[in-house]
Design an enzyme around this catalytic site. Sequence first.
Site, PDB file in Angstrom:
ATOM      1  N   GLY A 127       0.819  -1.213   0.000  1.00 41.36           N
ATOM      2  CA  GLY A 127       0.000   0.000   0.000  1.00 41.36           C
ATOM      3  C   GLY A 127       0.846   1.254   0.000  1.00 41.36           C
ATOM      4  O   GLY A 127       0.953   1.944   1.015  1.00 41.36           O
ATOM      5  N   GLU A 244      15.836  -4.271  -3.488  1.00 40.54           N
ATOM      6  CA  GLU A 244      15.640  -5.247  -4.538  1.00 40.54           C
ATOM      7  C   GLU A 244      16.458  -4.861  -5.762  1.00 40.54           C
ATOM      8  O   GLU A 244      15.937  -4.301  -6.702  1.00 40.54           O
ATOM      9  CB  GLU A 244      14.161  -5.298  -4.906  1.00 40.54           C
ATOM     10  CG  GLU A 244      13.501  -6.618  -4.621  1.00 40.54           C
ATOM     11  CD  GLU A 244      13.981  -7.735  -5.522  1.00 40.54           C
ATOM     12  OE1 GLU A 244      13.581  -7.738  -6.685  1.00 40.54           O
ATOM     13  OE2 GLU A 244      14.742  -8.589  -5.062  1.00 40.54           O
TER      14      GLU A 244
END
Lengths: 400, 382
Positions: A127, A244
């Site tokens: 979110g 990442e």
Amino acid sequence: MDLSFTPEENAFREEVRAFFRDQLPDDIREKLVAGLHPSKDDMVRWSRILNKKGWAVAHWPKQYGGTGWTPVQQYIFLEELQLAPAPAPLAFGVSMVGPVIYTFGNEEQKKKYLPRIANLDDWWCQGFSEPGAGSDLAGLKTTARREGDHYIVNGQKTWTTLGQHADLIFMLVRTDPNAKKQEGISFLLIDMKTPGITVRPIITIEGGHEVNEVFFDDVKVPAENLVGQENKGWDYAKFLLGNERVGIARVGASKERIRRLKQLATAERDGDAPLIENQRFREKLAWIEVELKALEMTQLRVVAGEAKREKGKPDPASSILKIKGSEIQQAITELALEVAGPYVLPYRAESADHGWNEPPAGPDWASPLAPAYFNYRKVSIYGGSNEIQKNIIAKAILGL
Amino acid sequence: MDFDFSEEQRMLKDSVDRLVTDRYDFDARKVHARGEHGFSEEIWKQCAELGLLALPFSEEDGGFGGGAVETMLVMESLGRALALEPYVATVVLSGGLLRHAASPAQRAELVPQIASGELKLAFAHAERHARYNLAHVETRARKEGDAYVLDGEKSLVLNGDAADKLIVSARVKGTNRDRDGIALFLIDAKAHGVSRRGYATQDGARAAEITLSGVRVPADAALGEPGKALAAIERTVDEAIAALCAEAVGCMEAMHKDTVEYLKTRKQFGVTIGSFQALQHRAVEMFVALEQARSITMYATMMAGESDAAERGRAMSAAKAQVGRSVRFVGQQAIQLHGGVGMTYELKVGHYFKRATMIDMMFGDADHHLAKLAAMGGLIAA
């Protein structure tokens, strides 16, 4: 400088490859080869197989269930996973909220959430984005107002990928409306079953349902679901987004798609001649392979340097992984249109999700190609659009 | 997997960089270019003193036993300097032929002379209609008793006017473009029947057209078995491709650096032009093209020692294609972002642009190598 893998690394690759060959369920593999999306059940089944082996959260620190692999081993694992092709463990859990929890969360949160992430007992979604906060993420408006031992959350999130399956959502919420925009943000974990949450699908251009809008209307969240300190959420978000790097280029996945494309182009005939013998097609494909090889080497430069680098000081080369990786993925889906030629036309709603039950017009492998091309326009938009990436490189690396 | 350089490699890089910094700024280059053959004999001597001319030869032959990584380091630095010295002609190309085709006795005689800087060589191979086909050899070598007699026209011989000796390819049998039948001969550049016409190339370097008419050489002037030379030529050219890719990376790095510097200093509309997003993004796109070229050059460097010619060839074609395309983009945008001043002869950036463009056009341009790679089935097995 020695750019070959060590015998140990090659043996490790063999071990990983054999595991994927033997343990990946055929129906899941076939679905991925065909260019279809794994279902929730596929993801859960596969994650549990990985977790049983101890490989579901391979890159986590050992004490939280990780493997202790070197960056090169992690790279090999990910490449083989993509080549299999097997579904990657759900990124929202293992790559995003997991590392935030074990880095900034308290002991109870670690105990409560981490094992369930590894086993995909909890399906997490993200979110962050809002209708008015895309590239300018810090402009988010969803509020969390403290009332006793609860927060009351109001607002709207969007582009919530696979939120339709989610048990939990990690959120950036505004806890101090008076602070400077980056400084009033907190990182909150919310149970998707909490009253006041509504999920609405967003259907993307190809007709698929991947992303959602999520509405929060006086949603009551226990204060213990705050990660770290109140109003420090922006730091955690930056950590999450910077975390990442290795996977973002998706080199293994692109290799697998090229392999598939070559197989299709060898089988598909233009009159009597296999398409692969078409000079122009072959050269376009060769160019993508060249760029991918260069990207692979760039990625290996980043991976090899990772062990030696100071934390928080990314290799300048890493910044190009997102840009070039997404361009290559898009080029592959675009060239794949040419393999089917006019047979990209027939539309089947099912093809994006579940296989199909009606006889196809034209070859059955052709129907997912156009949807993949349309859908993959997303990769240069999500995760910080390529234009935002260029802003970042201009500032951080070129000093402009 | 290790992208770091060894201690020796770092020292090598430092010493070349120092030579370039101390002796090869843009003004110094103009002076070097006025040398008899378009480069500086003194710099050549310094290259010898630093061991650069002995670099790729084995220690038994009097060399330093360096590999492709060492050559890459040297070539990148020479690329940044826009060096004019005949390093590719003598050390990379001719040196490669000596390593891959010559007998130990021939190497024992020649390598020490190359290493000391007293002997310069050039590879006389290309012919007028060969374009990028290495088997295109119409020059003939006719056996006459113990000798060979060479007749033909060689073209685009890099630094051919400066060479003391030439390594000439000639056909001992078969028809043009046959893979079999090509031989290599070492001949004196001033031998009877050799005429040379030297000329400038676009990038400020030199080449020569060479006519061989009835050039008589003893049989022991042949490098390797006459008729079987193509494999050594291909291997050498592959090494040269890796080396030239590294030189191009050096050129691109310099162009990118100069361009970013210019964006930070040039003011228009009351601000530095680097504050404009359109130009920032262009500079980033140049950076991406540069890093992709650097990465694939590392790949080519790693593969330069591969003995399987097909595997090696794929890697070289991939590298040359990527570097060629990167060179076009980085070069064109470097000029564009400099604006009018980028068009001037007095600014260095245009000279990098020219050299890098010429590298693309040597030993197969980007499209040539892309077609070649495609015909070989690409890099990824189906």
